[in-house]
Each structure stands twice: as structure tokens, then as C-alpha cells.
Design a protein around this motif. Structure first.
Motif, PDB file in Angstrom:
ATOM      1  N   GLU A   1       0.860  -1.181   0.000  1.00 59.14           N
ATOM      2  CA  GLU A   1       0.000   0.000   0.000  1.00 59.14           C
ATOM      3  C   GLU A   1       0.895   1.229   0.000  1.00 59.14           C
ATOM      4  O   GLU A   1       1.550   1.542   0.998  1.00 59.14           O
ATOM      5  CB  GLU A   1      -0.936   0.014   1.204  1.00 59.14           C
ATOM      6  CG  GLU A   1      -1.942   1.150   1.151  1.00 59.14           C
ATOM      7  CD  GLU A   1      -2.913   1.139   2.320  1.00 59.14           C
ATOM      8  OE1 GLU A   1      -3.926   1.839   2.264  1.00 59.14           O
ATOM      9  OE2 GLU A   1      -2.630   0.426   3.307  1.00 59.14           O
ATOM     10  N   GLY A   2       0.959   1.910  -1.133  1.00 57.44           N
ATOM     11  CA  GLY A   2       1.854   3.043  -1.272  1.00 57.44           C
ATOM     12  C   GLY A   2       3.067   2.678  -2.106  1.00 57.44           C
ATOM     13  O   GLY A   2       3.168   1.596  -2.690  1.00 57.44           O
ATOM     14  N   GLU A   3       4.021   3.569  -2.142  1.00 60.07           N
ATOM     15  CA  GLU A   3       5.196   3.373  -2.978  1.00 60.07           C
ATOM     16  C   GLU A   3       6.334   2.685  -2.254  1.00 60.07           C
ATOM     17  O   GLU A   3       7.385   2.422  -2.844  1.00 60.07           O
ATOM     18  CB  GLU A   3       5.668   4.730  -3.518  1.00 60.07           C
ATOM     19  CG  GLU A   3       4.635   5.425  -4.396  1.00 60.07           C
ATOM     20  CD  GLU A   3       5.121   6.751  -4.930  1.00 60.07           C
ATOM     21  OE1 GLU A   3       6.237   7.168  -4.534  1.00 60.07           O
ATOM     22  OE2 GLU A   3       4.404   7.365  -5.737  1.00 60.07           O
ATOM     23  N   SER A   4       6.165   2.393  -0.970  1.00 65.91           N
ATOM     24  CA  SER A   4       7.219   1.784  -0.176  1.00 65.91           C
ATOM     25  C   SER A   4       6.599   0.875   0.871  1.00 65.91           C
ATOM     26  O   SER A   4       5.417   1.025   1.228  1.00 65.91           O
ATOM     27  CB  SER A   4       8.063   2.872   0.511  1.00 65.91           C
ATOM     28  OG  SER A   4       8.926   2.317   1.481  1.00 65.91           O
ATOM     29  N   VAL A   5       7.394  -0.073   1.372  1.00 63.34           N
ATOM     30  CA  VAL A   5       6.937  -0.912   2.480  1.00 63.34           C
ATOM     31  C   VAL A   5       7.089  -0.175   3.808  1.00 63.34           C
ATOM     32  O   VAL A   5       6.870  -0.748   4.872  1.00 63.34           O
ATOM     33  CB  VAL A   5       7.716  -2.247   2.536  1.00 63.34           C
ATOM     34  CG1 VAL A   5       7.461  -3.065   1.290  1.00 63.34           C
ATOM     35  CG2 VAL A   5       9.209  -2.010   2.750  1.00 63.34           C
ATOM     36  N   ASP A   6       7.421   1.086   3.740  1.00 63.67           N
ATOM     37  CA  ASP A   6       7.663   1.874   4.945  1.00 63.67           C
ATOM     38  C   ASP A   6       6.384   2.070   5.751  1.00 63.67           C
ATOM     39  O   ASP A   6       5.283   2.160   5.220  1.00 63.67           O
ATOM     40  CB  ASP A   6       8.241   3.239   4.563  1.00 63.67           C
ATOM     41  CG  ASP A   6       8.742   4.004   5.779  1.00 63.67           C
ATOM     42  OD1 ASP A   6       8.995   3.371   6.817  1.00 63.67           O
ATOM     43  OD2 ASP A   6       8.892   5.236   5.671  1.00 63.67           O
ATOM     44  N   SER A   7       6.563   2.143   7.066  1.00 64.40           N
ATOM     45  CA  SER A   7       5.523   2.509   8.008  1.00 64.40           C
ATOM     46  C   SER A   7       6.241   2.889   9.294  1.00 64.40           C
ATOM     47  O   SER A   7       7.446   2.653   9.432  1.00 64.40           O
ATOM     48  CB  SER A   7       4.566   1.343   8.241  1.00 64.40           C
ATOM     49  OG  SER A   7       3.510   1.739   9.102  1.00 64.40           O
TER      50      SER A   7
ATOM     51  N   ASP B   1      -4.225   3.121  -4.092  1.00 59.15           N
ATOM     52  CA  ASP B   1      -2.902   3.239  -3.481  1.00 59.15           C
ATOM     53  C   ASP B   1      -2.153   1.906  -3.448  1.00 59.15           C
ATOM     54  O   ASP B   1      -0.994   1.866  -3.014  1.00 59.15           O
ATOM     55  CB  ASP B   1      -3.039   3.758  -2.045  1.00 59.15           C
ATOM     56  CG  ASP B   1      -3.493   5.209  -1.995  1.00 59.15           C
ATOM     57  OD1 ASP B   1      -3.235   5.939  -2.967  1.00 59.15           O
ATOM     58  OD2 ASP B   1      -4.120   5.602  -0.999  1.00 59.15           O
ATOM     59  N   TRP B   2      -2.793   0.840  -3.888  1.00 61.00           N
ATOM     60  CA  TRP B   2      -2.183  -0.488  -3.793  1.00 61.00           C
ATOM     61  C   TRP B   2      -1.372  -0.808  -5.041  1.00 61.00           C
ATOM     62  O   TRP B   2      -1.805  -0.554  -6.161  1.00 61.00           O
ATOM     63  CB  TRP B   2      -3.266  -1.553  -3.603  1.00 61.00           C
ATOM     64  CG  TRP B   2      -3.967  -1.460  -2.282  1.00 61.00           C
ATOM     65  CD1 TRP B   2      -5.080  -0.747  -1.989  1.00 61.00           C
ATOM     66  CD2 TRP B   2      -3.585  -2.116  -1.074  1.00 61.00           C
ATOM     67  NE1 TRP B   2      -5.436  -0.898  -0.677  1.00 61.00           N
ATOM     68  CE2 TRP B   2      -4.535  -1.746  -0.090  1.00 61.00           C
ATOM     69  CE3 TRP B   2      -2.561  -2.983  -0.722  1.00 61.00           C
ATOM     70  CZ2 TRP B   2      -4.476  -2.197   1.225  1.00 61.00           C
ATOM     71  CZ3 TRP B   2      -2.491  -3.441   0.576  1.00 61.00           C
ATOM     72  CH2 TRP B   2      -3.436  -3.052   1.537  1.00 61.00           C
ATOM     73  N   ARG B   3      -0.191  -1.397  -4.812  1.00 62.16           N
ATOM     74  CA  ARG B   3       0.681  -1.826  -5.897  1.00 62.16           C
ATOM     75  C   ARG B   3       0.957  -3.322  -5.756  1.00 62.16           C
ATOM     76  O   ARG B   3       1.280  -3.780  -4.664  1.00 62.16           O
ATOM     77  CB  ARG B   3       1.995  -1.045  -5.884  1.00 62.16           C
ATOM     78  CG  ARG B   3       1.816   0.394  -6.368  1.00 62.16           C
ATOM     79  CD  ARG B   3       2.960   1.287  -5.985  1.00 62.16           C
ATOM     80  NE  ARG B   3       2.881   2.569  -6.678  1.00 62.16           N
ATOM     81  CZ  ARG B   3       2.034   3.539  -6.374  1.00 62.16           C
ATOM     82  NH1 ARG B   3       1.184   3.375  -5.375  1.00 62.16           N
ATOM     83  NH2 ARG B   3       2.021   4.665  -7.061  1.00 62.16           N
ATOM     84  N   VAL B   4       0.817  -4.021  -6.867  1.00 64.13           N
ATOM     85  CA  VAL B   4       1.016  -5.468  -6.868  1.00 64.13           C
ATOM     86  C   VAL B   4       2.273  -5.770  -7.667  1.00 64.13           C
ATOM     87  O   VAL B   4       2.355  -5.444  -8.866  1.00 64.13           O
ATOM     88  CB  VAL B   4      -0.190  -6.200  -7.491  1.00 64.13           C
ATOM     89  CG1 VAL B   4       0.024  -7.706  -7.462  1.00 64.13           C
ATOM     90  CG2 VAL B   4      -1.476  -5.830  -6.751  1.00 64.13           C
ATOM     91  N   TYR B   5       3.260  -6.386  -7.008  1.00 64.49           N
ATOM     92  CA  TYR B   5       4.528  -6.728  -7.632  1.00 64.49           C
ATOM     93  C   TYR B   5       4.610  -8.241  -7.832  1.00 64.49           C
ATOM     94  O   TYR B   5       4.104  -9.023  -7.017  1.00 64.49           O
ATOM     95  CB  TYR B   5       5.702  -6.288  -6.754  1.00 64.49           C
ATOM     96  CG  TYR B   5       5.812  -4.795  -6.568  1.00 64.49           C
ATOM     97  CD1 TYR B   5       6.600  -4.035  -7.427  1.00 64.49           C
ATOM     98  CD2 TYR B   5       5.128  -4.136  -5.544  1.00 64.49           C
ATOM     99  CE1 TYR B   5       6.718  -2.653  -7.260  1.00 64.49           C
ATOM    100  CE2 TYR B   5       5.224  -2.759  -5.388  1.00 64.49           C
ATOM    101  CZ  TYR B   5       6.018  -2.032  -6.241  1.00 64.49           C
ATOM    102  OH  TYR B   5       6.134  -0.679  -6.075  1.00 64.49           O
ATOM    103  N   ARG B   6       5.303  -8.620  -8.911  1.00 67.54           N
ATOM    104  CA  ARG B   6       5.500 -10.042  -9.200  1.00 67.54           C
ATOM    105  C   ARG B   6       6.988 -10.325  -9.324  1.00 67.54           C
ATOM    106  O   ARG B   6       7.739  -9.541  -9.932  1.00 67.54           O
ATOM    107  CB  ARG B   6       4.790 -10.439 -10.479  1.00 67.54           C
ATOM    108  CG  ARG B   6       4.925 -11.916 -10.833  1.00 67.54           C
ATOM    109  CD  ARG B   6       4.021 -12.284 -11.975  1.00 67.54           C
ATOM    110  NE  ARG B   6       4.078 -13.717 -12.227  1.00 67.54           N
ATOM    111  CZ  ARG B   6       3.229 -14.362 -13.008  1.00 67.54           C
ATOM    112  NH1 ARG B   6       2.264 -13.680 -13.618  1.00 67.54           N
ATOM    113  NH2 ARG B   6       3.339 -15.653 -13.193  1.00 67.54           N
ATOM    114  N   ALA B   7       7.414 -11.438  -8.757  1.00 70.66           N
ATOM    115  CA  ALA B   7       8.819 -11.826  -8.852  1.00 70.66           C
ATOM    116  C   ALA B   7       9.177 -12.075 -10.301  1.00 70.66           C
ATOM    117  O   ALA B   7       8.388 -12.623 -11.067  1.00 70.66           O
ATOM    118  CB  ALA B   7       9.068 -13.086  -8.014  1.00 70.66           C
TER     119      ALA B   7
END
Length: 485
Positions: A446-452, A476-482
Motif C-alpha cells: 500500500e503506497g510506494e514503499s513498504v515503509d511505516s 494506493d495499492w501496488r502489486v509486484y511479481r517476482a
């Protein structure tokens, strides 16, 4: 049919009907996550199978039952049954505390029905706080029944039941030690009366039954791969570590939630009930089967429940559900005193009106969800359509119900953000996983980084950028694939 019996039955039915609209509502993070954990509980690499959660085993067992019965709808049905049981037990408590007050069972049942139905307590969620209310009330009924029992043998039977029920409550929510604290206070009252043997019998029976049930549940969990030492860390020491992390690193939004918690407690009518019943007639000598003992036990339970809410740290509204047994006790004790009856009825009437209005205000038409919930549903649908057999996924960090809806398992054992902040704040373990051959096929952010808050995301973000490719964006969600090397 007696009027009080009919009234209690009507209250139980009303409380159940108020939960019907939530049967098909979206799962909360915790509800969905507990179902994910429960569905794969077996000997594995973490506390519960391959996942870690800071909850006791009886709670996971309830979610396992719900999963086997169909999932979300079954879980909500179990929550409805818990509310009905709580209303009926509250009525029994009212009759026990105020046997000469015909209105006491209805008033006590009304308090349970109101505060287990109000959105101001997020009472629609089926979580440990809600599921622990019936055993806390059952344990309290058994404790007080033992105080009034004519013989030591009959008292012992009641107190064994109290200890067992108290242990079940703790097995559902580890902070609900209400019954055991009430037992200690009851023993103090008995000791003040010079009834030392009866006080010892009370403590011995409650402790023996509580330890037996706890030992049995821990042994059963161990047979399924849950290590007792690791379990102790998860349900006891982790909470202290989490409190320290929250106090040091939590953003100011936590202060806002704390203020919201106080406003919800006041707006629901619970604070009014607390104030209206806080003063009453006093007698000089305590009697273990009379109001002073009941008031001492009630004060103990109420104070502990409020302290437990404050110690929760994150100040979610559902914490307030744990105060319901104390509120029921307050109403039952106040029902004995005619000078308080009119005020008590007025506060209960206000609470009922507030609950109805809150349910109307928060009602959502069928099929309508919030934009953020729609985005999460869309992410889950995309993963379900795109994933292949054997794929795995991680939602960084939270919303584990997305994995359940997508049919994916996670190679990362921490499904919620708070355990990540406490157990892997530098994301070292997560980064190592992303580099390994067991890396998840899909990573949802959720967002551009795994930051929290409380996390150090730089290393994990670099690996994510190098080894994964962005496949899909929803809000705001981004789905990444290996795929990247």
C-alpha cells in the motif's frame, strides 16, 4: 410466560437481529488474518503452523471451527451465538445479584444487548474481546453462586466452574483475567468475615480448575506444533514489547484514537452508566452474599477492564467490548437500590437509543463498500485471477484477508504490522526472504514503499525494486511479481 423472561428473550432476539446485516460484510484485518492462521494450523515453521500471531490457542480454535463451517458467515454466526449467550448470562447475573428486584434480569440483559450491539464499540467484529464475554459472565455467575451456596461442597462445585470459565476466557483473550481477580476480591471479603476456610476453598478451587483448563489447552496446542515457551512469549511478553514499541514510535494518530475511544465510551452511554451507578448505599459490615461483596467484586472487575483498555496501546474501539461484563455487574448491583432505579433506567434507555441510531448511521446497503475496501477487493480479485498453482504472496504489512480471498499462502510468518514492528523492525528477515529461493511470487504494497512507522524499509525497498516488477495498481495499492534478477 413471566414478563422478565419474555423481556430477556426479546433482548436476545433483538441483539441477534442487529447482527444479521454484518453476516456478509467484509472481514476486518484481524478476522481475515485469524482465519488464514487457523486454516493451516499444523506443525510448521512458526507458532501456529507457518504463521505467528500474539493470540492464545482457544481463539485460533474458534476461527478454525468457523473456517471449517464456511468462513466469514460462519464466524459472524458464532459471534451472534456468543452475544445471545452473553445476554442470557447477564440476565442470570441480574437475578443472582438482585433476587428481590423483578426488573434486575431485564436491566442487566439490556446492558449486555446494548453494548454488544453498538458500532461505537465496533461490537460487530468477532474477535477475542467479544468471544470472551460469555465465559467471563459465566465465571462471575458461578463465583457469586458459590458465595451464596449453603454447603462447602456445593460452593466448591460452583467455584470449580468459575475457574474453568475464567481460563476459557483467558484462552480467548489473554487480558480477560476478570474472573480470577474477582475471585481474589471475594476471598478477601470472606477473610474479613473470618471465614478463612471458605476463602481458601474458593481460591483453591478457582486456581485448580483454571490451571487444569489452561494446561489442557496448552498441551492440546503443543500436540499441533505450538511450542509452549513460544506461546508464552507470544501472549505475554510480546505484549510488553509491543507496548514499548508503540509508546516510543507510534504516530500522533494513536493519540487521536485514544480520544475517540473516550468519546465512544461516553457517547454510547457506558460512561453514564458508570457514573450513575458509582454511588450507592453502603453498609458498615461486609457480607459475602450481600451488596458490599458484590460492589467490591464489581469495582475490581470494572477497574481492571478499564486498565486493560488503557494498556491495549493502540486504542481500537473494539477494546471497549471487554468492559461489558463490568457494565453488566454495575447495572445488576444498582438494580438492588430503588433510589438508583430511575436513573439507571434512564441511562439504559439512552444507551439503547444511541445503539439503534449508531446502527442506522453505519448501515451500508448490500453490495456497497468504501473506496478503500473496494480497492482491497479488487487487489484480491486480481491476484486470484493471475496467480498460478504454487504461487505465494505477502501483503506488506497487514490486510491478510487479501491472501485468503486470493487463495495464496505467505512464506513470511508475520501477517500484521505490529508483529513486524516488534519482531522484524529492520525488515532484515523480510529482505532475506525476498532474496531467497523461497521468495513470494507476489508482493502487495500500500503506497510506494513498504515503509511505516517503526520500520526501516530501505533495504527491503531496494530488493523489491531489483527483483520484482510492478504488475498492477489499484488506488494506493501496488502489486509486484517476482521476475527481475
Amino acid at each position: 410466560m413471566r414478563k422478565d423472561v419474555a423481556g430477556v428473550a426479546a433482548l436476545a432476539a433483538a441483539a441477534l437481529l442487529l447482527r444479521v446485516p454484518s453476516l456478509r460484510s467484509p472481514l476486518s484485518d484481524d478476522e481475515g488474518g485469524f482465519l488464514v492462521v487457523a486454516a493451516q494450523w499444523r506443525p510448521g515453521t512458526s507458532l501456529y503452523g507457518d504463521y505467528w500471531v500474539d493470540r492464545p490457542p482457544l481463539l485460533i480454535a474458534v476461527f478454525e471451527l468457523a473456517d471449517r463451517l464456511g468462513g466469514a458467515v460462519a464466524l459472524r454466526a458464532i459471534g451472534g451465538l456468543a452475544v445471545v449467550a452473553a445476554v442470557l448470562l447477564a440476565a442470570r447475573l441480574g437475578r443472582l445479584v438482585a433476587p428481590r428486584a423483578r426488573h434486575a434480569p431485564v436491566l442487566a440483559a439490556a446492558v449486555a444487548a446494548i453494548f454488544l450491539s453498538t458500532p461505537l464499540f465496533s461490537a460487530g467484529l468477532v474477535k477475542g474481546e467479544l468471544l470472551a464475554v460469555p465465559p467471563v459472565l459465566l465465571g462471575t455467575v458461578a463465583l457469586l453462586s458459590g458465595l451464596a451456596a449453603p454447603t462447602p461442597a456445593s460452593a466448591a462445585r460452583w467455584w470449580l466452574l468459575a475457574g474453568a470459565a475464567g481460563a476459557v476466557a483467558v484462552g480467548l483473550k489473554q487480558s480477560t483475567v476478570d474472573v480470577f481477580l474477582a475471585a481474589v476480591m471475594a476471598a478477601v471479603v470472606l477473610a474479613r468475615l473470618g471465614r478463612w476456610r471458605r476463602a481458601g476453598l474458593l481460591l483453591g478451587c478457582v486456581a485448580a480448575a483454571g490451571l487444569a483448563v489452561t494446561a489442557a489447552s496448552v498441551a492440546w496446542a503443543a500436540s499441533r506444533g505450538t511450542d509452549p515457551v513460544a506461546l508464552w512469549h507470544a501472549v505475554v511478553t510480546f505484549r510488553a514489547d509491543a507496548a514499548a514499541v508503540i509508546s516510543e514510535a507510534a504516530p500522533t494518530v494513536n493519540d487521536g484514537r485514544a480520544a475517540g475511544l473516550v468519546l465512544a465510551f461516553a457517547g454510547s452511554g457506558a460512561l453514564g452508566l458508570l457514573v450513575a451507578t458509582s454511588r450507592g448505599r453502603r453498609t458498615s459490615e461486609p457480607d459475602a452474599a450481600d451488596p458490599p461483596a458484590f460492589r467490591a467484586i464489581t469495582l475490581t472487575v470494572v477497574v481492571w477492564e478499564l486498565v486493560a483498555v488503557a494498556l491495549g496501546g493502540s486504542y481500537w474501539l473494539h477494546y471497549l467490548v471487554a468492559t461489558v461484563p463490568g457494565l453488566v455487574l454495575l447495572a445488576a448491583v444498582a438494580a438492588r437500590e430503588r433510589t438508583r432505579l430511575r436513573l439507571l433506567v434512564g441511562v439504559v434507555a439512552y444507551g439503547a437509543a444511541a445503539t439503534v441510531l449508531a446502527n442506522v448511521a453505519t448501515a451500508v446497503p448490500a453490495g456497497v463498500t468504501s473506496p478503500s475496501a473496494e480497492d482491497e477487493v479488487a487487489v484480491a480479485a486480481y491476484l486470484r485471477e493471475s496467480a498460478r498453482p504454487g504461487d505465494t504472496g505477502v501483503v506488506a504489512f497487514g490486510s491478510p484477508w487479501i491472501l485468503r480471498e486470493a487463495g495464496l499462502e505467505s512464506p513470511y510468518p508475520l501477517l500484521w504490522s505490529l508483529p513486524v514492528r516488534v519482531l522484524d523492525p529492520g525488515l532484515v528477515r523480510f529482505e532475506r526472504l525476498l532474496r531467497s529461493g523461497d521468495r513470494p511470487t507476489w508482493v502487495v504494497v500500500e503506497g510506494e514503499s513498504v515503509d511505516s512507522w517503526g520500520l526501516e524499509p530501505a533495504g527491503a525497498d531496494r530488493v523489491l525494486g531489483r527483483r520484482y516488477q510492478l504488475e498492477h495498481v489499484v488506488g494506493d495499492w501496488r502489486v509486484y511479481r517476482a521476475g527481475k534478477r
